[in-house]
Design an enzyme around this catalytic site. Structure first.
Site, PDB file in Angstrom:
ATOM      1  N   ASP A   1      -2.673  -7.399  -5.136  1.00 47.24           N
ATOM      2  CA  ASP A   1      -3.651  -7.333  -4.050  1.00 47.24           C
ATOM      3  C   ASP A   1      -3.110  -8.239  -2.946  1.00 47.24           C
ATOM      4  O   ASP A   1      -2.968  -9.449  -3.146  1.00 47.24           O
ATOM      5  CB  ASP A   1      -5.006  -7.847  -4.577  1.00 47.24           C
TER       6      ASP A   1
ATOM      7  N   GLY B   1       0.829  -1.206   0.000  1.00 47.72           N
ATOM      8  CA  GLY B   1       0.000   0.000   0.000  1.00 47.72           C
ATOM      9  C   GLY B   1       0.859   1.250   0.000  1.00 47.72           C
ATOM     10  O   GLY B   1       0.585   2.203   0.727  1.00 47.72           O
TER      11      GLY B   1
ATOM     12  N   TYR C   1     -12.431  -3.740  11.858  1.00 47.76           N
ATOM     13  CA  TYR C   1     -11.112  -3.101  11.720  1.00 47.76           C
ATOM     14  C   TYR C   1     -10.305  -3.216  13.028  1.00 47.76           C
ATOM     15  O   TYR C   1      -9.121  -3.589  13.018  1.00 47.76           O
ATOM     16  CB  TYR C   1     -11.322  -1.641  11.339  1.00 47.76           C
TER      17      TYR C   1
END
Ligand code: NAP
Length: 247
Positions: A63, A12, A155
């Protein structure tokens, strides 16, 4: 140039915190692998900026929740740089909602990226990190993993999970001399924070003793330390970068 000739993979790395980490490691002379999932233009911009400085970079699409794609990323890293020394597991996502309305899909998607992605990347680069001189695993967690947060059951679970994962990997890596640590940022000014409503952001700000949200550079500076030679006797730790929030 504390990371000259070291190869650092930043998952990322195309935007937000990952972008700042990638550019900062490049400033220390590192070869940086700028991983991205869909922000191709941004990832190439990051790599270009790094190439203009003392480091070098290659953007690689994968990914992280897909093991085949992570293995293909490994092959590129191996071809271009002959393996990796440092892995920064930064890629992450949110899919927020109160628990009563959270679906199984919301749950699984966040698990797949935030924990599944960490499994896939750590598994794939594990041997390289153990064999490296100054091998480092850095996992980007969150203050939300320490405190919990309204509307983020999925999360928060993934970010707490990184604590147990990091401590365990630290133990299993220790005989190689390589280290594994967590950096747990507070609330950082990125696209991810933009998804939080303003009234909630105001409430969060009231709880931050330093009275401001973190910049991406606030986090990148700590990651640079953890990824570099000055942290060689520190492993299995959680570094909170949260403006003094209690947890
Ligand atoms: P962001 O601005 O939303 O950027 C997320 C980054 O992760 C992007 O580069 C994105 O790449 C990448 N990514 C997402 N899913 C991916 C996947 N499946 N495979 C590969 N890359 C993927 O997020 P951020 O705020 O910088 O957050 C970065 C990390 O810090 C996350 O782990 C987050 O949980 C953590 N964190 C953030 C905050 C905060 O307040 N912002 C606080 C504490 C911790 P593409 O754009 O190419 O898809």
């Amino acid at each position: 140039m504390k990371l000259q000739d070291k190869t650092c993979v930043v998952t990322g790395g195309s935007r937000g915190i990952g972008r700042a980490i990638a550019e900062d490691l490049g400033e220390e002379g590192a070869n940086v692998v700028v991983n991205y999932r869909s922000s191709e233009r941004e990832a190439y911009d990051v790599a270009e900026a790094i190439d203009e400085g003392p480091g070098s970079a290659v953007p690689v699409q994968a990914d992280v929740s897909n093991m085949d794609e992570v293995r293909a990323m490994y092959d590129v890293v191996d071809d271009v740089y002959g393996g990796a020394d440092v892995l920064v597991n930064n890629a992450g996502m949110t899919r927020d909602g109160k628990f009563e309305s959270m679906t199984r899909e919301d749950w699984e998607q966040v698990m797949e990226v935030n924990l599944g992605g960490v499994f896939n990347c750590t598994k794939t680069f594990f041997d390289d990190i153990c064999e490296a001189d100054g091998g480092r695993l850095v996992n980007i967690s969150s203050v939300v993993g320490q405190q919990g947060n309204y509307g983020q059951a999925n999360y928060a679970t993934t970010k707490s999970g990184l604590f147990g994962f990091t401590r365990t990997i630290a133990l299993e890596m220790a005989s190689s001399g390589s280290t594994a640590n967590c950096v747990a940022p507070g609330f950082v000014k990125t696209d991810m924070l933009e998804t939080v409503p303003d009234r909630v952001k105001e409430k969060i700000l009231d709880r931050i003793p330093l009275s401001r949200f973190a910049t991406t550079d606030d986090v990148a500076g700590i990651v640079r330390f953890v990824a570099g030679p000055d942290s060689s006797y520190m492993t299995g730790q959680i570094l909170a970068v949260n403006g003094g929030m209690e947890w």
